[in-house]
Design an enzyme around this catalytic site. Structure first.
Site, PDB file in Angstrom:
ATOM      1  N   LYS A 163      39.598  67.375  18.603  1.00 15.58           N
ATOM      2  CA  LYS A 163      38.763  66.523  17.601  1.00 15.58           C
ATOM      3  C   LYS A 163      38.329  66.777  16.400  1.00 15.58           C
ATOM      4  CE  LYS A 163      37.007  68.770  15.598  1.00 15.58           C
ATOM      5  NZ  LYS A 163      35.778  70.208  14.785  1.00 15.58           N
ATOM      6  N   SER A 189      38.710  75.254  21.175  1.00 14.57           N
ATOM      7  CA  SER A 189      37.394  74.770  21.983  1.00 14.57           C
ATOM      8  C   SER A 189      37.577  73.452  22.915  1.00 14.57           C
ATOM      9  CB  SER A 189      36.972  74.015  20.525  1.00 14.57           C
ATOM     10  OG  SER A 189      36.265  75.129  20.269  1.00 14.57           O
ATOM     11  N   ASP A 221      31.968  73.673  18.879  1.00 15.03           N
ATOM     12  CA  ASP A 221      32.393  72.764  19.551  1.00 15.03           C
ATOM     13  C   ASP A 221      32.960  71.528  20.792  1.00 15.03           C
ATOM     14  OD1 ASP A 221      32.367  71.769  17.118  1.00 15.03           O
ATOM     15  OD2 ASP A 221      34.811  72.781  15.968  1.00 15.03           O
TER      16      ASP A 221
HETATM   17  O1  C5P Z   1      31.062  78.643  17.413  1.00 10.98           O
HETATM   18  P1  C5P Z   1      31.964  78.926  17.077  1.00 10.98           P
HETATM   19  O2  C5P Z   1      32.719  80.438  17.667  1.00 10.98           O
HETATM   20  O3  C5P Z   1      33.961  78.224  17.376  1.00 10.98           O
HETATM   21  O4  C5P Z   1      31.840  79.034  15.338  1.00 10.98           O
HETATM   22  C1  C5P Z   1      32.805  79.712  14.908  1.00 10.98           C
HETATM   23  C2  C5P Z   1      32.213  80.288  13.154  1.00 10.98           C
HETATM   24  O5  C5P Z   1      32.571  79.096  12.340  1.00 10.98           O
HETATM   25  C3  C5P Z   1      30.767  81.654  14.042  1.00 10.98           C
HETATM   26  O6  C5P Z   1      30.818  82.285  13.504  1.00 10.98           O
HETATM   27  C4  C5P Z   1      29.689  81.007  12.634  1.00 10.98           C
HETATM   28  O7  C5P Z   1      30.447  81.955  11.122  1.00 10.98           O
HETATM   29  C5  C5P Z   1      30.569  79.176  11.922  1.00 10.98           C
HETATM   30  N1  C5P Z   1      29.444  78.901  12.448  1.00 10.98           N
HETATM   31  C6  C5P Z   1      28.550  78.211  11.795  1.00 10.98           C
HETATM   32  N2  C5P Z   1      27.843  77.037  12.232  1.00 10.98           N
HETATM   33  C7  C5P Z   1      27.775  76.654  13.587  1.00 10.98           C
HETATM   34  C8  C5P Z   1      29.029  77.026  13.992  1.00 10.98           C
HETATM   35  C9  C5P Z   1      30.149  77.216  13.286  1.00 10.98           C
HETATM   36  O8  C5P Z   1      27.932  79.205  10.837  1.00 10.98           O
HETATM   37  N3  C5P Z   1      27.540  75.664  13.632  1.00 10.98           N
END
Ligand code: C5P
Length: 294
Positions: A12, A106, A139
């Site tokens: 990605k 992801s 993602d």
């Molecule tokens: O969703 P994911 O587990 O990949 O996100 C990892 C970290 O990135 C989250 O714990 C958060 O700190 C941050 N994040 C965020 N806002 C998003 C995506 C990710 O703050 N839209």
């Protein structure tokens, strides 16, 4: 029913990335132009009747249990489909660098969802698989079908965009990862910032102008890089010197991508950068995958 499935898990890329504000639950509201690229991991699934899930990865330091998104994707699929876990071996042939902002974990998870969906005769359509992916990571929904899309919300609200015009892409990662939560924290501490021209980027895609797309690529996280990330600027400059039409960091980094007029130009640039950087790849854009519904 097929017992062996192989899926490619495309990297990605972010052609643009904007953070609009904070959401309840510690997440942030995003606006991103996302793109799949031909740099990929390969995911092999084998149903084996053991009743448990096992995972092996060619990057041996990656966790092989529920801490690995690909493992959790299989659990999530069986739970949502209401199937008893028949026993599954997951093998990951990794190429996408880790800690790079390229969605490696992801996209492996999304490939497991797609692969199991195929193994079981397509019980879910694309949108349902994307919903399943939401529980795994921000993602993952995009990585289910990829292509060129505008993503909002946490990353799960998606709109199809016209495809990125044919081009060559060089993806280069410096020899350090960047921790995603740290960059989000740094952006929270910043009151004013420049925003990418997302509408202009979408219009450039609509017009099919690679030059205009390349010129509008922008990632707000590049403004808040922690100390010690200077090599990212060096890679940007090297890509431009090698003929890139535009460069941008992907996601929360640390990989940087450059767009080139074609695969030949990208191949030559990759070769030049590979003398200095071990994790350097040339790729082409990949379009959105069709996912049949049963
Ligand atoms: O969703 P994911 O587990 O990949 O996100 C990892 C970290 O990135 C989250 O714990 C958060 O700190 C941050 N994040 C965020 N806002 C998003 C995506 C990710 O703050 N839209």
């Amino acid at each position: 029913m097929t017992d062996n499935i192989q899926e490619k898990a495309w990297a990605k890329l972010n052609l643009s990335l904007d953070v609009l504000g904070r959401l309840p639950g510690g997440y942030h509201e995003m606006k991103m132009v996302m793109q799949s690229a031909s740099l990929c991991d390969e995911v092999f699934l084998e149903r084996n009747g053991t009743g448990s899930i096992t995972l092996r990865s060619s990057f041996v330091y990656l966790p092989a249990d529920g801490r690995n998104l690909a493992y959790r994707a299989a659990e999530e699929f069986f739970k949502a489909a209401g199937f008893k876990n028949p026993g599954l071996s997951i093998r990951l042939k990794k190429r996408i660098p880790v800690g790079a902002g390229l969605g490696g974990g992801s996209t492996d998870a999304a490939a497991v969802l797609r692969g199991l969906n195929r193994m079981y005769g397509f019980p879910f359509g694309r949108v349902e698989l994307e919903h399943l992916g939401e529980a795994l990571g921000s993602d993952v929904p995009f990585c289910v079908a990829g292509g060129t899309r505008l993503a909002g919300g946490r990353g799960e609200i998606m709109e199809e965009l016209p495809p990125l015009p044919d081009c060559g892409i060089v993806i280069c990662k410096p020899p350090f990862p960047i921790r995603t939560p740290e960059l989000f924290a740094r952006i929270d501490g910043r009151r004013t910032r420049t925003h990418p021209d997302t509408a202009g980027l979408a219009a450039a895609l609509e017009a099919g102008s690679l030059e205009d797309v390349a010129r509008r690529m922008y990632n707000v996280f590049e403004e808040v890089l922690p100390a010690g990330c200077g090599e990212i600027g060096v890679i940007r400059q090297r890509l431009l010197d090698a003929g890139a039409l535009g460069v941008v960091m992907s996601g929360t980094g640390s990989a940087v991508l450059g767009l080139f007029p074609g695969a030949a130009e990208a191949g030559a640039a990759r070769q030049a950068l590979a003398e200095r950087y071990r994790e350097c790849f040339s790729a082409v854009p990949v379009g959105m995958l069709g996912i049949p519904t049963a």
